[in-house]
Design a protein around this motif. Structure first.
Motif, PDB file in Angstrom:
ATOM      1  N   MET A  43       0.843  -1.196   0.000  1.00  0.00           N
ATOM      2  CA  MET A  43       0.000   0.000   0.000  1.00  0.00           C
ATOM      3  C   MET A  43       0.880   1.248   0.000  1.00  0.00           C
ATOM      4  O   MET A  43       1.770   1.380   0.846  1.00  0.00           O
ATOM      5  N   VAL A  44       0.640   2.129  -0.964  1.00  0.00           N
ATOM      6  CA  VAL A  44       1.449   3.347  -1.079  1.00  0.00           C
ATOM      7  C   VAL A  44       0.549   4.565  -1.277  1.00  0.00           C
ATOM      8  O   VAL A  44      -0.612   4.446  -1.660  1.00  0.00           O
ATOM      9  N   ASP A  45       1.125   5.735  -1.021  1.00  0.00           N
ATOM     10  CA  ASP A  45       0.415   6.983  -1.292  1.00  0.00           C
ATOM     11  C   ASP A  45       0.794   7.489  -2.683  1.00  0.00           C
ATOM     12  O   ASP A  45       1.412   6.764  -3.474  1.00  0.00           O
ATOM     13  N   THR A  46       0.452   8.716  -3.001  1.00  0.00           N
ATOM     14  CA  THR A  46       0.690   9.222  -4.357  1.00  0.00           C
ATOM     15  C   THR A  46       2.159   9.523  -4.636  1.00  0.00           C
ATOM     16  O   THR A  46       2.504   9.892  -5.765  1.00  0.00           O
ATOM     17  N   TRP A  47       3.031   9.362  -3.640  1.00  0.00           N
ATOM     18  CA  TRP A  47       4.473   9.501  -3.855  1.00  0.00           C
ATOM     19  C   TRP A  47       5.183   8.149  -3.777  1.00  0.00           C
ATOM     20  O   TRP A  47       6.416   8.099  -3.824  1.00  0.00           O
ATOM     21  N   GLY A  48       4.436   7.075  -3.617  1.00  0.00           N
ATOM     22  CA  GLY A  48       5.039   5.750  -3.530  1.00  0.00           C
ATOM     23  C   GLY A  48       5.478   5.364  -2.134  1.00  0.00           C
ATOM     24  O   GLY A  48       6.138   4.337  -1.952  1.00  0.00           O
ATOM     25  N   ARG A  49       5.118   6.154  -1.099  1.00  0.00           N
ATOM     26  CA  ARG A  49       5.503   5.840   0.276  1.00  0.00           C
ATOM     27  C   ARG A  49       4.641   4.717   0.845  1.00  0.00           C
ATOM     28  O   ARG A  49       3.421   4.720   0.701  1.00  0.00           O
ATOM     29  N   SER A  50       5.280   3.772   1.531  1.00  0.00           N
ATOM     30  CA  SER A  50       4.557   2.708   2.216  1.00  0.00           C
ATOM     31  C   SER A  50       4.259   3.129   3.648  1.00  0.00           C
ATOM     32  O   SER A  50       4.550   4.257   4.058  1.00  0.00           O
ATOM     33  N   SER A  51       3.723   2.191   4.441  1.00  0.00           N
ATOM     34  CA  SER A  51       3.417   2.473   5.844  1.00  0.00           C
ATOM     35  C   SER A  51       4.650   2.451   6.735  1.00  0.00           C
ATOM     36  O   SER A  51       4.572   2.797   7.914  1.00  0.00           O
ATOM     37  N   LEU A  52       5.796   2.034   6.202  1.00  0.00           N
ATOM     38  CA  LEU A  52       7.063   2.007   6.947  1.00  0.00           C
ATOM     39  C   LEU A  52       7.912   3.189   6.511  1.00  0.00           C
ATOM     40  O   LEU A  52       8.196   3.364   5.316  1.00  0.00           O
ATOM     41  N   GLY A  53       8.341   4.010   7.452  1.00  0.00           N
ATOM     42  CA  GLY A  53       9.130   5.187   7.136  1.00  0.00           C
ATOM     43  C   GLY A  53      10.374   4.853   6.336  1.00  0.00           C
ATOM     44  O   GLY A  53      11.123   3.945   6.686  1.00  0.00           O
ATOM     45  N   GLY A  54      10.594   5.581   5.237  1.00  0.00           N
ATOM     46  CA  GLY A  54      11.759   5.359   4.391  1.00  0.00           C
ATOM     47  C   GLY A  54      11.613   4.247   3.380  1.00  0.00           C
ATOM     48  O   GLY A  54      12.524   4.017   2.584  1.00  0.00           O
ATOM     49  N   CYS A  55      10.496   3.537   3.398  1.00  0.00           N
ATOM     50  CA  CYS A  55      10.267   2.420   2.467  1.00  0.00           C
ATOM     51  C   CYS A  55       9.256   2.838   1.403  1.00  0.00           C
ATOM     52  O   CYS A  55       8.124   3.210   1.719  1.00  0.00           O
ATOM     53  N   TYR A  56       9.674   2.779   0.146  1.00  0.00           N
ATOM     54  CA  TYR A  56       8.828   3.092  -0.994  1.00  0.00           C
ATOM     55  C   TYR A  56       8.618   1.811  -1.811  1.00  0.00           C
ATOM     56  O   TYR A  56       9.410   0.873  -1.724  1.00  0.00           O
TER      57      TYR A  56
END
Length: 694
Positions: A445-458
């Motif tokens: 699961m990512v946001d519109t910048w490719g960020r996942s729920s874990l900090g620093g993980c795309y």
């Protein structure tokens, strides 16, 4: 009329040589952890995967001055370099006659449901930039005499937004991006398998600090498994989809993806119920999707029983020769199986019929030297007796040749050349094929910048769960390019990857290595072969295109039992290479349980048939019909409208998989930008929402 394309042109578009990898930089130091002398490699960002999406992310970061490295299990060995279909596609918006404005394109991308509306718009609006930049790098997308890009219609695409440079489009994309990455000096670490994500912190402060990998080149007497540490505060997961999850799969061998890797690290996944299945040749030979002109040439499809007797089995499903032939053709742009297309004698009856034949132990073939045989009691095949949409398409294509092989040679000679490269001459012999798993639409699961729920993980490419239920064919290539760029822009704006990480992560790394070694045993009743057999058979037989609540529920119980056994007994290995596979199959067993958990949750909460699967139910509202009568065994539930507006979220909590739902993110189509008001947000970097970073 047949257009002869010179052989040298066919060769250039079929035999795509990849560049030589540069020399790998050595480790910065070596540290003894958990009894292992492990080398340490430091970077600002580690990209896991060397396919088109990962390469795009690395190239865009390097251009922005970031310190980035690529680790790859097998460079140029993933799906974008090795797999594909008759016409891989890259989506672009165009003028009103073929293509349209970005909002309309976004609506088409998300039309299957369970997809974030803002993500669909990001993919649409980014498509033109992606196409132009790939052309700048040398991707030979076809043009008309005035410079317009040639386009055609593909599955879930009623407008005609797709383009292609032949069956090797995605490999050509990998080639030009790889050449650019090498030119920019991006370091590659090949034969390097990421096996554990290392993170620190609790709750919202949890963040990436590095990755444990296993590398053949780092095996020594004091490090027999080749364990290595990649230290960095940012990672981009771009390792593709879980191709090994299914026995019946068109993925290249060895595609494990990173779903289990992410789950184990506590990363949230989404839409794991959503995949794509369709006809293609098996992995045992040359895996390839048989969409586009392979079926638009309208070959004869038949099966052979164990005695070698031929069966014209599609005649049991369709009422006339015209209906049968027209639906074979439609598989070209309705390639993925879809439950609703089993109704009204639609094109997915072809998939159902093929799946039933193979389940009964019969082999299915496509013969390009024969037109479809007639349905008993009906007129023979004729190009004049086809449904109007089929006649119109073949007429515009000039495909009026007598035999399928000649129609295919006229419309797409590269399709024939491609199989010849793998010692299969479809101009001379029938082609064996089946219904296979082809793509995971869900993922991280990512946001519109490719960020996942874990900090620093795309996550980008097929690793990211951005696609929803259905998507226009080939849109995944565009999505990987768009989000590879988006993730790179966000990482660069954060400043977290400008220089190699200097952190000392001894404690978390030692715990991670110890956990890894605890799974790998010299003796265990569980082997890679036994786990693979269990997982693949269960997924193909119980979680393929035909599902029901009871079978999925039983499969989930078995998947949980397998993971409990792995936890208790570990996985046996002999050679070091088997140890790598052991960890990967641990991840695949975990991913299998996650997929089955989501599917069971969906079905038990009234989930109906959509996208990849028909959810069969004796009380179902939809009943497919065949020439032979109602197909009662395949009565299925309709999709519920409410489920199109939400997504199923999966995460691992200890040893237990937790499930929840969340609504799709929305897009206000009436909102308009205003230059003077909005430019400062770009200038100051507020558009990147860096305050939300963990």
């Amino acid at each position: 009329m047949t257009i002869d394309v010179p052989q040298e042109i066919l060769d250039a578009l079929t035999d795509v040589d990849m560049p030589r990898l540069p020399t790998e930089p050595g480790p910065s130091d070596v540290v003894r952890l958990a009894g292992v002398e492990a080398p340490i490699y430091r970077a600002g960002c580690v990209v896991v995967g060397s396919g088109a999406a990962g390469l795009r992310a690395a190239v865009e970061m390097k251009r922005r001055g970031d310190d980035v490295v690529i680790v790859s299990q097998s460079a140029w060995g993933g799906t974008s370099a090795c797999s594909g279909s008759d016409k891989q596609t890259l989506h672009t918006a165009n003028t009103a006659d073929q293509g349209d404005n970005y909002k309309a394109m976004a609506r088409a991308i998300r039309s299957g449901g369970a997809m974030d509306e803002d993500t669909a718009y990001v993919e649409a609006v980014g498509s033109s930039r992606m196409m132009a930049s790939l052309q700048f790098l040398g991707l030979p997308l076809p043009q008309d005499p005035l410079g317009g890009t040639l386009r055609y219609q593909t599955d879930h695409d009623e407008v005609g937004r797709a383009t292609s440079c032949g069956p090797r489009t995605s490999r050509l994309m990998v080639k030009v991006l790889a050449e650019e990455a090498i030119r920019l000096g991006v370091p590659f670490y090949n034969q390097t398998t990421a096996v554990k994500i290392l993170n620190e912190g609790d709750g919202a402060d949890r963040h990436v600090v590095g990755i444990i990998a296993m590398r053949a080149t780092d095996r020594t007497q004091d490090n027999p498994l080749g364990i290595a540490l990649f230290v960095g505060g940012v990672i981009v997961l771009a390792a593709g989809g879980p191709g090994e999850l299914y026995r019946d799969s068109v993925y290249p061998n060895g595609c494990f993806g990173s779903l289990g890797l992410a789950l184990e690290a506590g990363v949230e996944l989404v839409n794991l119920t959503e995949s794509q299945f369709g006809i293609g040749t098996r992995r045992e030979g040359f895996p390839w999707n048989l969409s586009g002109t392979y079926v638009q040439a309208i070959p004869h499809i038949y099966s052979l029983d164990s005695d070698g007797a031929e069966r014209h089995f599609l005649a049991e499903y369709y009422r006339s020769t015209q209906e049968l032939a027209s639906n074979i053709f439609r598989k070209g742009y309705q390639w993925p199986f879809h439950a609703t297309r089993m109704l009204d004698f639609g094109s997915s009856l072809v998939d159902l019929a093929i799946s039933s034949e193979t389940a009964a132990g019969r082999r299915v073939f496509m013969d390009f030297n024969r037109n479809p045989l007639s349905v008993p009691g009906d007129l023979p095949f004729s190009l004049e007796r086809l449904d109007e949409d089929v006649r119109e398409y073949l007429g515009k294509a000039g495909a009026d040749q007598d035999m399928p092989i000649d129609r295919l040679k006229h419309m797409n000679p590269l399709a024939i050349e491609l199989y010849r490269r793998y010692k299969i001459d479809i101009a001379e012999e029938p082609l064996e094929f089946a219904v296979n798993n082809q793509h995971m639409n869900g993922g991280i699961m990512v946001d519109t910048w490719g960020r996942s729920s874990l900090g620093g993980c795309y996550a980008v490419g097929e690793a990211a769960g951005t696609h929803g239920v259905t998507r226009p064919g080939g849109a995944a290539l565009n999505a990987g390019q768009v989000f590879g760029t988006r993730a790179a822009e966000h990482i660069s704006a954060s400043g977290k990857a400008k220089r190699s990480a200097a952190e000392h992560i001894t404690d978390v790394a030692e715990a991670g290595i110890a956990d890894l070694l605890a799974v790998l045993r010299t003796e265990s009743p569980l082997t890679v072969k036994s786990i693979r057999s269990q997982v693949q058979a269960r997924m193909s037989d119980k979680a393929g295109i035909i599902c029901d609540q009871e079978s999925v529920g039983r499969a989930l119980i078995e998947a949980r039992k397998l993971n409990a056994e792995i936890h208790a007994n570990g996985i046996a290995y002999g050679r070091a290479a088997e140890a790598v596979r052991g960890v990967q199959w641990r991840h695949m067993a975990l991913a299998s349980e996650a997929v089955l958990s989501a599917l069971d949750f969906f079905i038990r909460n009234g989930g109906g048939s959509r996208g990849a699967r028909a959810i069969c139910d004796a009380e179902g509202e939809s009943l497919p019909l065949a020439r032979s009568g109602p197909l009662q065994d395949y009565r299925f539930r309709k999709e519920r409208e409410a489920h199109r507006k939400e997504q199923i979220v999966v995460r691992l909590d200890g040893d237990e998989i937790r499930l929840s739902t969340r609504p799709n993110r929305m897009l206000d189509e009436s909102a308009k930008s205003f230059f003077e008001r909005d430019w400062p947000a770009w200038l100051t970097g507020r558009i990147y929402d860096l305050g939300a970073d963990k």
